[in-house]
Design a protein around this motif. Structure first.
Motif, mmCIF file in Angstrom:
data_model
loop_
_atom_site.group_PDB
_atom_site.id
_atom_site.type_symbol
_atom_site.label_atom_id
_atom_site.label_comp_id
_atom_site.label_asym_id
_atom_site.label_seq_id
_atom_site.Cartn_x
_atom_site.Cartn_y
_atom_site.Cartn_z
ATOM 1 N N ILE A 293 82.260 40.278 45.452
ATOM 2 C CA ILE A 293 80.579 40.708 46.371
ATOM 3 C C ILE A 293 80.693 41.102 47.143
ATOM 4 C CG2 ILE A 293 78.374 42.312 45.864
ATOM 5 C CD1 ILE A 293 78.399 42.301 42.623
ATOM 6 N N TYR A 294 80.330 39.578 47.546
ATOM 7 C CA TYR A 294 79.954 38.916 48.963
ATOM 8 C C TYR A 294 81.561 38.682 49.944
ATOM 9 C CZ TYR A 294 75.573 38.996 46.515
ATOM 10 O OH TYR A 294 74.406 39.031 46.362
ATOM 11 N N ALA A 295 82.655 38.871 49.780
ATOM 12 C CA ALA A 295 83.522 38.635 50.081
ATOM 13 C C ALA A 295 83.790 38.860 52.003
ATOM 14 C CB ALA A 295 84.859 38.721 49.192
ATOM 15 N N ALA A 296 83.404 39.959 51.612
ATOM 16 C CA ALA A 296 83.398 40.982 53.191
ATOM 17 C C ALA A 296 82.360 40.508 54.468
ATOM 18 C CB ALA A 296 83.568 42.573 53.147
ATOM 19 N N TRP A 297 81.103 40.648 53.412
ATOM 20 C CA TRP A 297 79.762 39.719 53.677
ATOM 21 C C TRP A 297 80.340 38.440 54.635
ATOM 22 C CZ3 TRP A 297 76.974 35.949 51.983
ATOM 23 C CH2 TRP A 297 75.695 35.226 52.983
ATOM 24 N N ARG A 298 80.526 37.615 53.326
ATOM 25 C CA ARG A 298 80.868 36.474 54.218
ATOM 26 C C ARG A 298 81.709 36.054 55.267
ATOM 27 N NH1 ARG A 298 82.551 35.023 49.821
ATOM 28 N NH2 ARG A 298 80.618 34.724 48.635
ATOM 29 N N ARG A 299 83.055 36.924 55.628
ATOM 30 C CA ARG A 299 83.383 36.846 56.439
ATOM 31 C C ARG A 299 82.948 37.142 57.627
ATOM 32 N NH1 ARG A 299 87.234 39.004 53.315
ATOM 33 N NH2 ARG A 299 86.846 41.129 53.466
ATOM 34 N N ARG A 300 82.265 38.258 57.751
ATOM 35 C CA ARG A 300 81.087 39.179 58.826
ATOM 36 C C ARG A 300 80.363 37.497 59.277
ATOM 37 N NH1 ARG A 300 81.485 43.969 55.905
ATOM 38 N NH2 ARG A 300 78.733 43.471 55.096
#
Length: 524
Positions: A293-300
């Protein structure tokens, strides 16, 4: 009143300006800016994290709704078929037909030929197959031990019953669930059951078409906690009872909802969305892995946070460097100011600063009607000393004597200045003539005790002569007269033998010349 307010505002503005132009204020401002940037970045990133979680909830809810509608639609069709069998079985004319015709009348062809329907059967009160949708001649088998049979037998008003997963005895152990309805005689006694077997492959194929990421999961669970189907598929999990798991307890606490928890099956932390099907004893559960869930958010977040942190550090360093530069500039200006106010050789105040000190103390003394005293100090026979020992030695002697004078005036309000050449003036606020004489004697003795050799002096060492003068409230002279009085006293000290303190008369008058004498300090 208006003038006081303006003055107060002007003072506040001046203080604020001074504070804002201090190096400390620049550093604090830079740090506050950096902290503000990091704070805003944190708020934005936190909101992005919450948005990612909310999107995951919406996605899970939509997927759960798709599964729910598909299952409810198909189960409604199967239930209608079972209800038709139960209704038709109670009709005497139907029971009088041949088995072939009974099959044609009771079994819905669209249901029995559906892809994932295993078989549709009618069992008698003993659990034996009496009608089989697959053949005119029923396959042999007794299912009186199955829970779907015993439950319908023991509960006259059970309605539709959905069984736990089992392995079909008629289809070589294929994982199956059964939907069943009770058959009753006209008097209400148990006559058997009508059932339809549904291959679990139906649920497996349905779930496989829904993308939840490598670590996502979707499950269909009975309300008794038995796992009907789970994706990713693991045959060891099918039929497992999860009623003691913390996640299942939350499934049964409310009709639907979402929460974060750790799976009892594989230990993965997931966002669970669940819904209890309103018309079926089943729970649909859709779970997405928290890490995904947070993978893309974590990269950003890493990119944005790193950039913001770099900018914050850059601002802080820039503020620090600017503050350091300002501090160096202020220090240089302070040093220049000190140089402008001090004598470069002796380190005492110079004549310009002396004038400011004298004016300030003179005004204060007149305003408060207090006493101020002056000491006029001159090094004896200094020209001869320079001639004998050289100018460098003369400069050293001046510096040493100046330091000695400074060491012997201890109060913060006392000050000493180089008046010119080998002459010094000491300003002593709030000091009466007697106190001035004591300090003068102290300086006189301290200089003599230095023991600086001076063969050109009658004393064999460097000495000083000191004239003192004091202003008292009854003194009728001005500042210039007071200085001249101290200068005249110094002249008298030199004229009467040097290396002594000479006080000025208590009530000296202002005169253009000093006692009519003409001084030649070149030969002093």
């Amino acid at each position: 009143m208006i003038g006081k307010d303006r003055s107060r505002r002007a003072t506040i503005i001046q203080r604020a300006y001074r504070f804002l132009t201090e190096p400390r204020a620049i550093v604090i401002g830079g740090l506050l800016l950096a902290v503000t940037m990091l704070g805003l970045c944190t708020i934005v990133l936190y909101q992005g994290r919450e948005d990612a979680l909310e999107r995951a909830r919406e996605t899970s809810s939509n997927l759960g709704l798709v599964v729910e509608r598909d299952i409810e639609r198909n189960f409604e069709i199967y239930d209608l078929s079972l209800q038709a069998v139960a209704d038709g079985f109670n009709q005497a004319d139907v029971r009088g037909l041949s088995r072939h015709l009974q099959r044609e009348v009771l079994f819905d062809h669209s249901t029995t030929t559906a892809k994932y329907v295993g078989s549709m059967l009618v069992l008698d009160a003993a659990g034996n197959i009496v009608l089989d949708s697959a053949n005119d001649v029923p396959r042999p088998g007794n299912f009186a031990d199955r829970k779907y049979f015993t439950f319908q037998r023991d509960n006259p008003h059970a309605g539709l019953f959905i069984s736990d997963p089992f392995r079909s005895r008629l289809r070589d152990g294929v994982p199956t669930i059964a939907l069943s309805r009770r058959l009753s005689h006209p008097d209400g006694s148990f006559a058997g059951i009508a059932l339809v077997g549904i291959n679990l492959t139906y649920f497996r194929q349905l779930f496989a078409g829904l993308s939840l990421g490598p670590h996502g999961a979707i499950s269909l669970i009975g309300r008794d906690g038995v796992m009907v189907m789970r994706q990713p598929y693991d045959p060891r999990v099918i039929g497992r009872n999860l009623s003691q798991a913390s996640t299942f307890r939350r499934f049964t606490a409310t009709a639907d909802g979402s929460f974060l928890d750790t799976s009892a099956i594989d230990g993965t932390r997931r966002l669970y969305y669940f819904r209890n099907l309103p018309d079926l004893p089943l729970i649909v559960m859709v779970a997405q892995a928290e890490s995904e869930i947070y993978a893309a958010w974590r990269r950003r977040a890493i990119r944005t946070g790193s950039l913001t942190a770099a900018l914050g550090i850059g601002f802080s360093m820039l503020a620090y460097l600017l503050a350091a530069q300002l501090r160096r500039r202020m220090r240089a200006e302070a040093e220049l100011e000190i140089l402008a106010r001090t004598d470069g050789l002796t380190g005492l105040s110079n004549r310009r600063t002396l004038g400011e000190i004298l004016e300030q103390e003179w005004r204060r003394a007149r305003r408060t009607r207090s006493i101020v005293s002056l000491l006029f100090v001159d090094i004896d026979r200094f020209k001869a000393y320079n001639d004998l020992y050289g100018h460098q030695a003369g400069d050293d002697a001046l510096t040493t004597v100046a330091h000695c004078i400074g060491e012997n005036i201890r109060r913060p309000s006392d000050s000493a200045a180089r008046y010119g050449g080998e002459e010094f003036i000491v300003v002593l606020p709030d000091t009466p003539p007697s106190g001035a004489a004591q300090i003068a004697e102290k300086i006189l003795n301290a200089v003599s005790d230095l023991g600086i050799e001076h063969t050109g002096s009658e004393f064999g060492r460097v000495t000083v002569s000191i004239g003192t003068a004091s202003w008292t409230p009854d003194y009728d002279g001005d500042l210039a007269a007071m200085i001249r009085a101290a200068d005249e006293a110094l002249y008298q000290a030199k004229a009467t033998g040097r290396n002594k303190v000479w006080p000025a008369p208590a009530r000296a008058s202002v005169r253009e010349t000093i006692g009519g004498h003409s001084r030649d300090f070149a030969a002093s």
